[in-house]
Scaffold this motif. Structure first.
Motif, PDB file in Angstrom:
ATOM      1  N   SER B  84       0.810  -1.220   0.000  1.00  0.00           N
ATOM      2  CA  SER B  84       0.000   0.000   0.000  1.00  0.00           C
ATOM      3  C   SER B  84       0.842   1.268   0.000  1.00  0.00           C
ATOM      4  N   LYS B  85       2.090   1.160   0.475  1.00  0.00           N
ATOM      5  CA  LYS B  85       2.958   2.338   0.599  1.00  0.00           C
ATOM      6  C   LYS B  85       3.777   2.516  -0.686  1.00  0.00           C
ATOM      7  N   PHE B  86       3.821   3.744  -1.168  1.00  0.00           N
ATOM      8  CA  PHE B  86       4.552   4.018  -2.398  1.00  0.00           C
ATOM      9  C   PHE B  86       6.039   3.713  -2.237  1.00  0.00           C
ATOM     10  N   ALA B  87       6.629   4.053  -1.070  1.00  0.00           N
ATOM     11  CA  ALA B  87       8.071   3.838  -0.883  1.00  0.00           C
ATOM     12  C   ALA B  87       8.425   2.354  -1.041  1.00  0.00           C
ATOM     13  N   GLU B  88       7.546   1.481  -0.578  1.00  0.00           N
ATOM     14  CA  GLU B  88       7.788   0.039  -0.749  1.00  0.00           C
ATOM     15  C   GLU B  88       7.555  -0.396  -2.191  1.00  0.00           C
ATOM     16  N   ALA B  89       6.510   0.134  -2.788  1.00  0.00           N
ATOM     17  CA  ALA B  89       6.226  -0.189  -4.195  1.00  0.00           C
ATOM     18  C   ALA B  89       7.396   0.261  -5.072  1.00  0.00           C
ATOM     19  N   PHE B  90       7.950   1.410  -4.757  1.00  0.00           N
ATOM     20  CA  PHE B  90       9.066   1.993  -5.518  1.00  0.00           C
ATOM     21  C   PHE B  90      10.209   0.983  -5.676  1.00  0.00           C
ATOM     22  N   GLU B  91      10.599   0.376  -4.560  1.00  0.00           N
ATOM     23  CA  GLU B  91      11.717  -0.594  -4.571  1.00  0.00           C
ATOM     24  C   GLU B  91      11.412  -1.776  -5.495  1.00  0.00           C
ATOM     25  N   GLN B  92      10.149  -2.206  -5.505  1.00  0.00           N
ATOM     26  CA  GLN B  92       9.767  -3.370  -6.316  1.00  0.00           C
ATOM     27  C   GLN B  92       9.618  -3.017  -7.792  1.00  0.00           C
ATOM     28  N   ILE B  93       9.192  -1.772  -8.033  1.00  0.00           N
ATOM     29  CA  ILE B  93       8.845  -1.374  -9.399  1.00  0.00           C
ATOM     30  C   ILE B  93      10.072  -0.934 -10.200  1.00  0.00           C
ATOM     31  N   CYS B 107      -1.250  -0.294  -5.462  1.00  0.00           N
ATOM     32  CA  CYS B 107      -0.684   0.462  -4.338  1.00  0.00           C
ATOM     33  C   CYS B 107      -1.482   1.764  -4.158  1.00  0.00           C
ATOM     34  N   GLU B 108      -2.131   1.905  -3.015  1.00  0.00           N
ATOM     35  CA  GLU B 108      -3.032   3.043  -2.793  1.00  0.00           C
ATOM     36  C   GLU B 108      -2.310   4.380  -2.944  1.00  0.00           C
ATOM     37  N   GLU B 109      -1.101   4.477  -2.402  1.00  0.00           N
ATOM     38  CA  GLU B 109      -0.407   5.767  -2.462  1.00  0.00           C
ATOM     39  C   GLU B 109       0.005   6.138  -3.884  1.00  0.00           C
ATOM     40  N   LEU B 110       0.107   5.137  -4.763  1.00  0.00           N
ATOM     41  CA  LEU B 110       0.494   5.410  -6.155  1.00  0.00           C
ATOM     42  C   LEU B 110      -0.619   6.078  -6.965  1.00  0.00           C
ATOM     43  N   VAL B 111      -1.847   6.106  -6.405  1.00  0.00           N
ATOM     44  CA  VAL B 111      -2.932   6.798  -7.111  1.00  0.00           C
ATOM     45  C   VAL B 111      -2.647   8.299  -7.183  1.00  0.00           C
ATOM     46  N   PHE B 112      -1.931   8.806  -6.168  1.00  0.00           N
ATOM     47  CA  PHE B 112      -1.476  10.209  -6.222  1.00  0.00           C
ATOM     48  C   PHE B 112      -0.185  10.305  -5.427  1.00  0.00           C
ATOM     49  N   PRO B 118       6.830  13.351  -2.889  1.00  0.00           N
ATOM     50  CA  PRO B 118       7.037  14.087  -4.148  1.00  0.00           C
ATOM     51  C   PRO B 118       8.411  13.822  -4.775  1.00  0.00           C
ATOM     52  N   LYS B 119       9.448  13.653  -3.932  1.00  0.00           N
ATOM     53  CA  LYS B 119      10.792  13.430  -4.492  1.00  0.00           C
ATOM     54  C   LYS B 119      10.881  12.073  -5.178  1.00  0.00           C
ATOM     55  N   LEU B 120      10.351  11.048  -4.491  1.00  0.00           N
ATOM     56  CA  LEU B 120      10.364   9.696  -5.045  1.00  0.00           C
ATOM     57  C   LEU B 120       9.524   9.652  -6.337  1.00  0.00           C
ATOM     58  N   ALA B 121       8.424  10.404  -6.322  1.00  0.00           N
ATOM     59  CA  ALA B 121       7.554  10.439  -7.503  1.00  0.00           C
ATOM     60  C   ALA B 121       8.302  11.052  -8.689  1.00  0.00           C
ATOM     61  N   ALA B 122       9.030  12.139  -8.435  1.00  0.00           N
ATOM     62  CA  ALA B 122       9.788  12.800  -9.510  1.00  0.00           C
ATOM     63  C   ALA B 122      10.881  11.861 -10.031  1.00  0.00           C
ATOM     64  N   GLN B 123      11.498  11.129  -9.103  1.00  0.00           N
ATOM     65  CA  GLN B 123      12.569  10.190  -9.467  1.00  0.00           C
ATOM     66  C   GLN B 123      12.016   9.052 -10.347  1.00  0.00           C
ATOM     67  N   LEU B 322       5.554   8.589 -15.055  1.00  0.00           N
ATOM     68  CA  LEU B 322       4.701   8.211 -13.930  1.00  0.00           C
ATOM     69  C   LEU B 322       3.370   8.901 -14.180  1.00  0.00           C
ATOM     70  N   ARG B 323       2.357   8.135 -14.491  1.00  0.00           N
ATOM     71  CA  ARG B 323       1.079   8.695 -14.910  1.00  0.00           C
ATOM     72  C   ARG B 323       0.077   8.713 -13.772  1.00  0.00           C
ATOM     73  N   LEU B 324      -0.927   9.598 -13.883  1.00  0.00           N
ATOM     74  CA  LEU B 324      -2.092   9.580 -13.003  1.00  0.00           C
ATOM     75  C   LEU B 324      -3.286   9.101 -13.820  1.00  0.00           C
ATOM     76  N   LEU B 325      -4.302   8.571 -13.134  1.00  0.00           N
ATOM     77  CA  LEU B 325      -5.494   8.105 -13.860  1.00  0.00           C
ATOM     78  C   LEU B 325      -6.127   9.236 -14.670  1.00  0.00           C
ATOM     79  N   THR B 326      -5.961  10.468 -14.214  1.00  0.00           N
ATOM     80  CA  THR B 326      -6.512  11.610 -14.957  1.00  0.00           C
ATOM     81  C   THR B 326      -5.761  11.876 -16.262  1.00  0.00           C
ATOM     82  N   ASP B 327      -4.588  11.260 -16.439  1.00  0.00           N
ATOM     83  CA  ASP B 327      -3.835  11.412 -17.697  1.00  0.00           C
ATOM     84  C   ASP B 327      -4.311  10.422 -18.759  1.00  0.00           C
ATOM     85  N   LEU B 328      -5.038   9.389 -18.330  1.00  0.00           N
ATOM     86  CA  LEU B 328      -5.387   8.314 -19.268  1.00  0.00           C
ATOM     87  C   LEU B 328      -6.710   8.612 -19.966  1.00  0.00           C
TER      88      LEU B 328
END
Lengths: 334, 334
Positions: B84-93, B107-112, B118-123, B322-328
């Motif tokens: 559920s946590k983006f930081a954990e998903a990040f390592e796997q993805i 991953c819930e946090e990846l929805v936004f 924000p730093k991990l998202a930019a990375q 890194l896309r958001l559902l609003t981009d699709l």
């Protein structure tokens, strides 16, 4: 947003919807209203600030012909609110498209123009691509309640067996032209032929079905359409009509279709004076089943006006061509 | 569609949701399931046909490491259902993205992800662009009921003053992990700290708010979040838990926000055992007002599974990043 990057908007058709569309566009920070087109000689040459009562529109004028408007300044997009038939819209839109002007239209048949006029649709698509313009038909119905919204709902369902959409509109609260369109106050034998020929009633039921099936890549295999009148059983007075018992007070229309994969699609609309329990409902028979109800329904001119203006930013992001709403980005307030 | 043009799909995470996601993907004519990743040693090396009971998946294997899967054949997209946590998903993805593999994640946090990381998202966005991959977080909630669906509804409204979203889930009908997440059977003093630290309860309320505000270009000015437990007033037995009066049987969470333009947004969720009248409701206070109710709510793992699989074709149409559902493109069954 600076004036230099604003979207230059003009209006074609200054009926009640057209005026409201123009007024809403004028409130958007991304829009600059540059003028309007209207054939009514009583409106030509007049100032839009005066016609709408909006100070911010002072200086923008009503023109009788497209070339006059284009001479003053080319709009990026025209809001087109004048006809329901694609063939008629085509004649009005083509001269604008040939100047690279984009068009958002309330024309019901334009929501899925391939249905009734595939040749004309292909021709307009070619013209759009050649002149790098975009055209789309939008609105609440067709354009949202019976097509875009059910499509969105299918995104959270597996194994769909059927989609049933129902809309009940209380026409008593709506404007005169809509009450006229549903035959208010006419004798049944006088109104039925108009309804059966598609010259009255709701336009767009098959367009909604077509857009939905297109969006899901479903092939329609069988299709049946019916329309009937609703007869008043008591006297009804609206601001526009007086209806006696035995006269028409509304219509009921329905399309039933089956896809090649045996999925059943039904779209039913009832629009009548004094309608009880107005609502929209969308039921998706799938896994999980969905049962969505919009209390009171999405009705009223404000919804139509919003859907047209909110389509502008999304249309301009799309690639040139005759577009469908399913080609555009996620619907949202622009 | 020929096998050559099919989308090659793999699964990361073979919990209950992951297995169902894989099974749904296997039914899509556009998808070819090529394998799965899972850290559970009891599953590694096993055949997906045997694990899922689907004959069509025979021959596809479960791998412990990404490089083993990539050696067999690079998937076009990974369905990621593990954290559920983006930081954990990040390592796997990241190791997948570095090979140009696209990812649809639950991953819930990846929805936004810009909200909390924000730093991990930019990375991740930079990595995606460099390797021409796309990543998106999807789901029912967050991902649809409290963000995409209300956004769509705003497309037919002018002058929004407030949006109120409410979701009541009857957890008695859901699987064990969800009942555990809402504290079923724990003492209130034991569960409250977990809930307050965000280690239990519903994840994603602020992500939904963030995605909605982003989609409307609204700036959140003030925000208040609360969470509380619901205490059982009668004994409750589910397939997974026995709850006594005085113990926790659910949670209530709420976010209230005001935009810079004084628009009020409230998102409330109640998930509890034996919940009465489960439903989703979206009320838009605007012109016209909208009052949408989904009877029973969009609940159940089938909806989550559908939302993930149906996102695949739309993600692959989007530009890398890194896309958001609003981009699709418009959500719909794929």
């Amino acid at each position: 947003m600076s004036a230099a990057t604003k979207i230059r908007v003009a209006q074609l058709g200054l009926g009640p919807i057209g005026l409201e569309t123009l007024k809403l566009a004028a409130t958007k920070p991304w829009a600059e209203v540059v003028g309007a087109l209207e054939i009514d000689p009583a409106k030509c040459g007049r100032d839009l600030g005066e016609l709408t009562g909006l100070e911010s529109l002072r200086g923008a004028k009503v023109y009788a012909r497209g070339d006059e408007l284009l001479k003053v300044g080319k709009p990026d997009v025209i809001l087109h609110t004048s006809v329901s038939k694609f063939a008629e819209a085509f004649e009005q839109i083509v001269p604008l498209v040939e100047h690279g002007v984009n068009v958002v239209s309330s024309c019901e048949e334009l929501v899925f123009p391939q249905l009734r006029e595939p040749k004309l649709a292909a021709q307009l698509d070619d013209l759009c691509r050649a002149h790098r313009a975009r055209v789309v038909g939008a609105g609440v119905n067709p354009g949202f309640v019976m097509d875009l919204l059910p499509l969105c709902l299918t995104s959270v369902v597996c194994g769909i067996r059927a989609i049933h959409i129902e809309r009940v509109v209380n026409a008593s609260t709506r404007r005169g032209p809509l009450q006229k369109k549903i035959g208010a106050g006419l004798a049944p034998e006088q109104f039925r032929p108009l309804l059966e020929r598609g010259n009255a009633g709701h336009a767009g039921l098959r367009e909604s079905l077509g857009l939905m099936a297109h969006g899901l890549s479903w092939q329609i295999d069988r299709l049946a359409e019916k329309a009937d009148v609703i007869i008043a059983d008591h006297p009804i007075r609206t601001r526009h009509f007086a209806v006696e018992p035995g006269q028409v007070c509304g219509i009921r229309q329905r399309v039933e279709a089956t896809t090649r994969d045996s999925i059943v699609l039904t779209l039913g609309i009832q629009m009548c004076l004094d309608a009880i329990d107005p609502h929209d409902s969308i039921r998706v028979d799938g896994n999980p089943p969905l049962n969505v109800r919009i209390e009171g329904g999405i009705a009223g001119d404000e919804a139509t006006v919003a859907s047209l203006v909110n389509t502008i930013p999304r249309l301009l992001q799309a690639s040139p061509g005759l577009r469908l709403l399913t080609d555009l980005a996620l619907p949202r307030m622009g």
